[in-house]
Design a protein around this motif. Sequence first.
Motif, PDB file in Angstrom:
ATOM      1  N   ALA A  20     -10.156   0.945  -2.757  1.00 27.80           N
ATOM      2  CA  ALA A  20      -9.292   2.063  -3.140  1.00 27.80           C
ATOM      3  C   ALA A  20     -10.119   3.252  -3.605  1.00 27.80           C
ATOM      4  CB  ALA A  20      -8.329   1.632  -4.235  1.00 27.80           C
ATOM      5  N   HIS A  45      -4.239   0.508  -5.648  1.00 30.26           N
ATOM      6  CA  HIS A  45      -4.950  -0.748  -5.397  1.00 30.26           C
ATOM      7  C   HIS A  45      -4.765  -1.075  -3.936  1.00 30.26           C
ATOM      8  CE1 HIS A  45      -5.049  -1.322  -9.733  1.00 30.26           C
ATOM      9  NE2 HIS A  45      -3.797  -0.901  -9.711  1.00 30.26           N
ATOM     10  N   LEU A  46      -5.845  -1.012  -3.201  1.00 31.17           N
ATOM     11  CA  LEU A  46      -5.715  -1.225  -1.769  1.00 31.17           C
ATOM     12  C   LEU A  46      -5.550  -2.708  -1.470  1.00 31.17           C
ATOM     13  CD1 LEU A  46      -5.858   0.374   0.891  1.00 31.17           C
ATOM     14  CD2 LEU A  46      -8.227  -0.314   1.027  1.00 31.17           C
ATOM     15  N   ASN A  47      -4.504  -3.041  -0.720  1.00 35.03           N
ATOM     16  CA  ASN A  47      -4.341  -4.405  -0.240  1.00 35.03           C
ATOM     17  C   ASN A  47      -4.770  -4.432   1.216  1.00 35.03           C
ATOM     18  OD1 ASN A  47      -3.498  -6.831   0.747  1.00 35.03           O
ATOM     19  ND2 ASN A  47      -1.307  -6.404   0.558  1.00 35.03           N
ATOM     20  N   PRO A  48      -5.949  -4.980   1.502  1.00 32.04           N
ATOM     21  CA  PRO A  48      -6.461  -4.879   2.872  1.00 32.04           C
ATOM     22  C   PRO A  48      -5.599  -5.621   3.881  1.00 32.04           C
ATOM     23  CG  PRO A  48      -7.992  -6.114   1.464  1.00 32.04           C
ATOM     24  CD  PRO A  48      -6.836  -5.714   0.605  1.00 32.04           C
ATOM     25  N   ASN A  49      -4.789  -6.551   3.418  1.00 30.86           N
ATOM     26  CA  ASN A  49      -4.031  -7.352   4.370  1.00 30.86           C
ATOM     27  C   ASN A  49      -2.772  -6.686   4.881  1.00 30.86           C
ATOM     28  OD1 ASN A  49      -5.825  -9.512   4.363  1.00 30.86           O
ATOM     29  ND2 ASN A  49      -5.025 -10.135   2.369  1.00 30.86           N
ATOM     30  N   PHE A  50      -2.401  -5.565   4.292  1.00 33.31           N
ATOM     31  CA  PHE A  50      -1.264  -4.839   4.846  1.00 33.31           C
ATOM     32  C   PHE A  50      -1.745  -3.438   5.204  1.00 33.31           C
ATOM     33  CE2 PHE A  50       2.828  -2.808   5.243  1.00 33.31           C
ATOM     34  CZ  PHE A  50       3.578  -3.820   5.816  1.00 33.31           C
ATOM     35  N   PRO A  51      -1.500  -3.048   6.448  1.00 32.36           N
ATOM     36  CA  PRO A  51      -1.978  -1.721   6.852  1.00 32.36           C
ATOM     37  C   PRO A  51      -1.330  -0.628   6.010  1.00 32.36           C
ATOM     38  CG  PRO A  51      -1.227  -2.991   8.741  1.00 32.36           C
ATOM     39  CD  PRO A  51      -0.815  -3.743   7.542  1.00 32.36           C
ATOM     40  N   THR A  52      -2.044   0.458   5.807  1.00 32.08           N
ATOM     41  CA  THR A  52      -1.428   1.612   5.172  1.00 32.08           C
ATOM     42  C   THR A  52      -0.640   2.340   6.250  1.00 32.08           C
ATOM     43  OG1 THR A  52      -3.236   3.107   5.710  1.00 32.08           O
ATOM     44  CG2 THR A  52      -3.440   1.827   3.683  1.00 32.08           C
ATOM     45  N   ARG A  53      -0.150   3.507   5.949  1.00 36.53           N
ATOM     46  CA  ARG A  53       0.437   4.354   6.983  1.00 36.53           C
ATOM     47  C   ARG A  53      -0.395   5.621   7.055  1.00 36.53           C
ATOM     48  NH1 ARG A  53       2.242   0.433   4.657  1.00 36.53           N
ATOM     49  NH2 ARG A  53       3.129   1.680   2.987  1.00 36.53           N
ATOM     50  N   CYS A  74      -4.687   3.405   9.595  1.00 37.71           N
ATOM     51  CA  CYS A  74      -3.726   2.563   8.893  1.00 37.71           C
ATOM     52  C   CYS A  74      -4.323   1.205   8.595  1.00 37.71           C
ATOM     53  CB  CYS A  74      -2.462   2.372   9.713  1.00 37.71           C
ATOM     54  SG  CYS A  74      -1.553   3.887   9.991  1.00 37.71           S
ATOM     55  N   VAL A 107      -6.871  -1.581   7.643  1.00 36.35           N
ATOM     56  CA  VAL A 107      -7.881  -1.417   6.609  1.00 36.35           C
ATOM     57  C   VAL A 107      -9.120  -2.247   6.942  1.00 36.35           C
ATOM     58  CG1 VAL A 107      -8.343  -1.677   4.156  1.00 36.35           C
ATOM     59  CG2 VAL A 107      -6.058  -1.069   4.939  1.00 36.35           C
ATOM     60  N   ASN A 112       0.813  -1.213   0.000  1.00 39.22           N
ATOM     61  CA  ASN A 112       0.000   0.000   0.000  1.00 39.22           C
ATOM     62  C   ASN A 112       0.848   1.265   0.000  1.00 39.22           C
ATOM     63  OD1 ASN A 112      -2.561  -1.205  -0.051  1.00 39.22           O
ATOM     64  ND2 ASN A 112      -2.479  -1.570   2.161  1.00 39.22           N
TER      65      ASN A 112
END
Lengths: 404, 258, 133
Positions: C129, B180-188, C121, C123, B75
């Motif tokens: 998205a 493309h959001l990957n829900p399995n890795f948190p964003t910052r 952070c 999700v 992300n």
Amino acid sequence: MFMFEKALVGSRRYWIWVGFLLGVILFGFHAYVREHELGLMITGLSQDVPWGLDIAQFAFFVGLGASAVVLVLPYYLHNWKAFSKVTVLGEILGMVAVFMAMLFIFVCMGQPWRVLNVLLYPHPNSLIFWDLSVLSGYVLINAVITVTVLSAERDGVAPPRWIKYVILLSIPWAISIHTVTAFIFSGLAGRSYFMTAILAPRFLASAFTSGSALLILLVLLLRRLGVFDVGPEAVPKLTGIVTYCMLVNVFFIVVELFTAFYSRIPEETESFKYLFVGLDGTTNWVPVMWLSILLAVASLVVFLVPRWRTHPRLLPLACAFAFVSVWLEKGFAWIVAGFTPSPLGVVTPYRPTWPEWSVVLGIWALGTLMLTVFYKIAAAVKTTAEAGYVTAITKDAVYPGRVA
Amino acid sequence: MKITRKQFLKLGAGSLVALSGATAVAERAAGDRASPEKSNAASARRQYAMVIDTRKCLQRPGCTQCMEACHQAHNVPYINNPDHKIDWIWKAPFQNVFESYDSPYIQITLKNEPVLVLCNHCDKPPCVRVCPTGATWKRKEDGIVTMDWHRCIGCKYCIVACPYGARSFNFTDPRPYIKHLNPNFPTRHEGVVEKCDFCAERLAGDKPPVCVETCPVKAITFGDVNDPSSDVRKLLGAGLTLRRRPQLGTGPNIYYIV
Amino acid sequence: MRDRAWIVAGLALFFALFTYPLWSRALRGQRGEETKLALLMPAHQADCVMPVTYMRASHMKLLILWRREVVRENIHTFRAYDGKVYNISLTGTCLGCHSKAQFCDRCHDYAGVRPLSCWTCHVDPALTAEKLK
């Protein structure tokens, strides 16, 4: 408490000034809040120049804080009577300046609400941890000294004996705050402009220059405003100090330039080139740097000619030059040079934006307000004590045991 | 108040001792927790490393597949403004990455095709040494220089200390810039630093880092340099490899075949 | 005492601010009547990762423990009290069974817990998205 009641009475002029400063503080605070709603993207900072105006100001103000020592050391160790009334002004300036320095680190942080993590998970391998400790220690030490000494003076009694040790401690402590601040930068492999053993000494020299120049200006201002007169001898002595410090400061810069340009190692020279002639077409620091040099030289000329340095109008001008010169170099341009070119050889120009300037302005106003209030208290205590409202005491009685 | 000069000198000496004590502590704390000799002695300890074969990269000029894959998996936002751009793995000109190997007559392909760069997961990482909260550290078990995004205060000292420019600061909320959001890795979020973590979350499931897996020409080899039979060791033993700015003593663990 | 008026006014202001939580509700016409808390429970699951009384009281402690294990200790699995093994993940595991909006948020709103910082952070799988922009 802490004689604050003395700051609550004042002329119209005083209250207008306080109101004005409060307004500027609010303005700066507003800019800060916006900076943190939108993120630091509204500053001129970038991945290549992650530290800018705020951190440079931080270094500058730590220096200003440390420079109290130019009064404390001659007065308490060498018993320079000339500084008997001005020393407290220096101690207050030191405390306020270091407080401002701490605010400057705080505002440049991405996650300010997590700042306590520094204490929750202390990591003594980081210089920031040490810096935070010594800076807060210094504010505390100076606060204790001024409050104790002033309240003793107000009550017409001798200050407690233990304060002597605190004052003594404050001398090496002042040196240490600026040394640790220099160590933040000077131990970084790969930032060759910062990585120089002379950084801490250079910091101290420029600090004492700007500090004593500012003190002269403040003393003259207080006298002019009729608030407080520190006596006739303090200013000439301070002028002597600022002259030596400026000479050493310029000397250190020349030494740096020599090693860089005689060796011609590209890494060493590029940052200096960036400052003095521009690099890869980016020249926005060139006028700043040359102005700083010009002011330094001009102030030195005045300081070195006996007739000029005692001239009532030239002296303040020269002090202002010296102060601004150091401010431009250390409080502004210096930090950017360390980041240019970046580790990958890129020159990213840095231009502070309006929000950044507003925050800086706000902190300056806060510092000025603190200084105004504390100086007012000190002046009130000193002048009443003098006018004999309090049982007459001699200066020697205040510090018993000190040889006249 | 009488203070003799002797008293003062004593005090000064005392504080000097204190200061040097502090330096010693700092030295120890920053010391070589993971120097190769020591980790060999501990034998079980791994040190992950990568060998990047730039000749293979050159077969596909302009290829960005590893970068895309990494940035999607983690992300990483796509920010166009170079001042605020965030990169975990990216390409930079050869003469900037290996300035000491540059020459006016350098092979034209090297001059034109940028080199893949990422965090070096140093043996003695300067970023770890300077972090005031321990939000970044070198993992004992496998030598990955990793981050705790929950603890980072955003002081940017690590960015200042890193001699490779491998760290990026979130100048703004990254979420609107995620493709493309990957829900399995948190964003910052805004105000923290980030960088490559050798895909620690994938390694935990015995999967190789995503850049290694994605590369169409298998230009990246990943493994444990402390294991003499590993693929990276075989490559390192077979010929000359370069590291970025090894003279700084950081002990980078990304090797390049040029 | 010329200042009496000021002092009394100051005290009154202080008292008014101090009791704000009490009278503000009354002003807004809310009578502390009980609203029922309707949580969306996982449909085909009987158990949580820990006994429900523990979860109700201390799920945040568990989350912090999980966080420490993954981030700092490189431990990625959690053996539950009933022997089941879970992969440690706030999004993947907790939100695999629970809905963020209709479970976590609903109870937190009800209990007056200040909004969690975690979701800036971590999700919510319901998020895409497109919705981020």
